[in-house]
Scaffold this motif. Sequence first.
Motif, PDB file in Angstrom:
ATOM      1  N   ASN A  41       9.338  10.027  45.565  1.00  0.00           N
ATOM      2  CA  ASN A  41       9.565  11.170  44.680  1.00  0.00           C
ATOM      3  C   ASN A  41       9.698  10.712  43.222  1.00  0.00           C
ATOM      4  O   ASN A  41      10.728  10.166  42.828  1.00  0.00           O
ATOM      5  CB  ASN A  41      10.826  11.914  45.105  1.00  0.00           C
ATOM      6  N   PRO A  42       8.662  10.934  42.396  1.00  0.00           N
ATOM      7  CA  PRO A  42       8.718  10.486  40.993  1.00  0.00           C
ATOM      8  C   PRO A  42       9.587  11.384  40.109  1.00  0.00           C
ATOM      9  O   PRO A  42       9.803  11.082  38.939  1.00  0.00           O
ATOM     10  CB  PRO A  42       7.252  10.563  40.553  1.00  0.00           C
ATOM     11  N   PHE A  43      10.082  12.484  40.678  1.00  0.00           N
ATOM     12  CA  PHE A  43      10.882  13.420  39.888  1.00  0.00           C
ATOM     13  C   PHE A  43      12.379  13.319  40.208  1.00  0.00           C
ATOM     14  O   PHE A  43      13.169  14.114  39.719  1.00  0.00           O
ATOM     15  CB  PHE A  43      10.411  14.856  40.142  1.00  0.00           C
ATOM     16  N   LYS A  95      13.820   6.070  33.941  1.00  0.00           N
ATOM     17  CA  LYS A  95      12.439   6.205  33.486  1.00  0.00           C
ATOM     18  C   LYS A  95      11.518   5.137  34.094  1.00  0.00           C
ATOM     19  O   LYS A  95      10.398   5.435  34.509  1.00  0.00           O
ATOM     20  CB  LYS A  95      12.395   6.119  31.956  1.00  0.00           C
ATOM     21  N   LYS A 104      10.845   5.844  37.780  1.00  0.00           N
ATOM     22  CA  LYS A 104       9.896   6.954  37.939  1.00  0.00           C
ATOM     23  C   LYS A 104       8.470   6.475  37.678  1.00  0.00           C
ATOM     24  O   LYS A 104       7.532   6.868  38.380  1.00  0.00           O
ATOM     25  CB  LYS A 104      10.256   8.097  36.987  1.00  0.00           C
ATOM     26  N   LEU A 105       8.303   5.623  36.672  1.00  0.00           N
ATOM     27  CA  LEU A 105       6.986   5.061  36.373  1.00  0.00           C
ATOM     28  C   LEU A 105       6.477   4.229  37.548  1.00  0.00           C
ATOM     29  O   LEU A 105       5.299   4.313  37.911  1.00  0.00           O
ATOM     30  CB  LEU A 105       7.062   4.208  35.109  1.00  0.00           C
ATOM     31  N   THR A 163       7.234   4.637  40.627  1.00  0.00           N
ATOM     32  CA  THR A 163       6.882   5.569  41.708  1.00  0.00           C
ATOM     33  C   THR A 163       5.497   6.148  41.488  1.00  0.00           C
ATOM     34  O   THR A 163       4.699   6.254  42.426  1.00  0.00           O
ATOM     35  CB  THR A 163       7.914   6.707  41.805  1.00  0.00           C
ATOM     36  N   TRP A 164       5.186   6.524  40.239  1.00  0.00           N
ATOM     37  CA  TRP A 164       3.841   7.016  39.928  1.00  0.00           C
ATOM     38  C   TRP A 164       2.794   5.942  40.194  1.00  0.00           C
ATOM     39  O   TRP A 164       1.687   6.226  40.670  1.00  0.00           O
ATOM     40  CB  TRP A 164       3.759   7.462  38.461  1.00  0.00           C
ATOM     41  N   GLN A 165       3.138   4.693  39.920  1.00  0.00           N
ATOM     42  CA  GLN A 165       2.207   3.591  40.176  1.00  0.00           C
ATOM     43  C   GLN A 165       1.918   3.448  41.670  1.00  0.00           C
ATOM     44  O   GLN A 165       0.791   3.137  42.069  1.00  0.00           O
ATOM     45  CB  GLN A 165       2.776   2.282  39.619  1.00  0.00           C
ATOM     46  N   TRP A 200       1.820   5.909  43.817  1.00  0.00           N
ATOM     47  CA  TRP A 200       0.892   6.982  44.162  1.00  0.00           C
ATOM     48  C   TRP A 200      -0.527   6.684  43.670  1.00  0.00           C
ATOM     49  O   TRP A 200      -1.507   6.968  44.366  1.00  0.00           O
ATOM     50  CB  TRP A 200       1.382   8.316  43.585  1.00  0.00           C
ATOM     51  N   VAL A 201      -0.642   6.114  42.477  1.00  0.00           N
ATOM     52  CA  VAL A 201      -1.964   5.746  41.959  1.00  0.00           C
ATOM     53  C   VAL A 201      -2.608   4.704  42.873  1.00  0.00           C
ATOM     54  O   VAL A 201      -3.804   4.793  43.204  1.00  0.00           O
ATOM     55  CB  VAL A 201      -1.850   5.206  40.517  1.00  0.00           C
ATOM     56  N   SER A 240       4.119  -3.359  44.239  1.00  0.00           N
ATOM     57  CA  SER A 240       3.819  -3.524  42.816  1.00  0.00           C
ATOM     58  C   SER A 240       2.889  -4.710  42.552  1.00  0.00           C
ATOM     59  O   SER A 240       2.229  -4.766  41.515  1.00  0.00           O
ATOM     60  CB  SER A 240       5.115  -3.691  42.010  1.00  0.00           C
TER      61      SER A 240
END
Length: 275
Positions: free
Chosen positions: A68-70, A76, A79-80, A82-84, A86-87, A146
């Motif tokens: 969950n990135p939110f 911060k 969250k970044l 987490t987005w990585q 998903w990418v 990562s």
Amino acid sequence: MLDIIKVIILGIVEGVTEWLPVSSTGHLILVGDLLSPNLSKQFMEMFNVVIQLGAIMAVVVLYFHKLNPFSPKKNKKQKLMTWQIWVKVLIACVPAGIIGVLFDDVIDKIFYRPGVVAIMLVVYGVLFIVIENRNVNQEVRVHSISQLNIQMLLWIGFFQMLALIPGTSRSGATIIGALIIGVSRSVAAEFTFFLAIPVMFGASFLKLLKFGLHFSGKEFGLLILGCLVSFGISVFAIKFLMQYIKNHDFKVFGWYRIVLGILIILSMLAKLIIG
């Protein structure tokens, strides 16, 4: 009543085999042939895919915070990261996504057979044993998601694409691909769980569109029941696998696949001789 029991059994099979690298689709095809539910072939082909939604929801629930990135509990940087994740998941899903959309009907027509399942069970069972034996003296290069670069992601995605053939196992193929390039067992398994989310949602959506959403009340009820059962069993299966691989390798699953594949082949030969 009998069909309800059969669907519950199929839900249990899906929940256990989706996450263990032994091929959920292969087991559903084989168990479905044995149970012979009083349902249309078209419905069962759709059911065997869409029932995976229940299994996927188990991943979403168990890893909700991590995915969950939110989340207000993350800073911060977290969250970044987490987005990585998903990418990276989406990049690794590209090969299977393209082939799945273009050749879904061809794959169903050619490969959804017990003989193909048996062969793939044996082939990938052997691969698990060979790769784990090779890795005994190999250094683990990747200890976290990562550390996965684009080349590694596409390599894992290529193996996930191979899993479109029943009996291969989506989790099994992607784990093998990850182990070959030096990914740790825990990271390989966890990333495989995350890869399943867009792949299975996409595959289920495609199957539902092709089926046409023309459900009878009975069919809809059985589909929901199968998803609920697979969800509950998947929670336990995921926890078991992650705990198991802390101290064990994947060879036991390789041997299981080989034995099961050989038994299926012998059963098919016996039917040919007797018939």
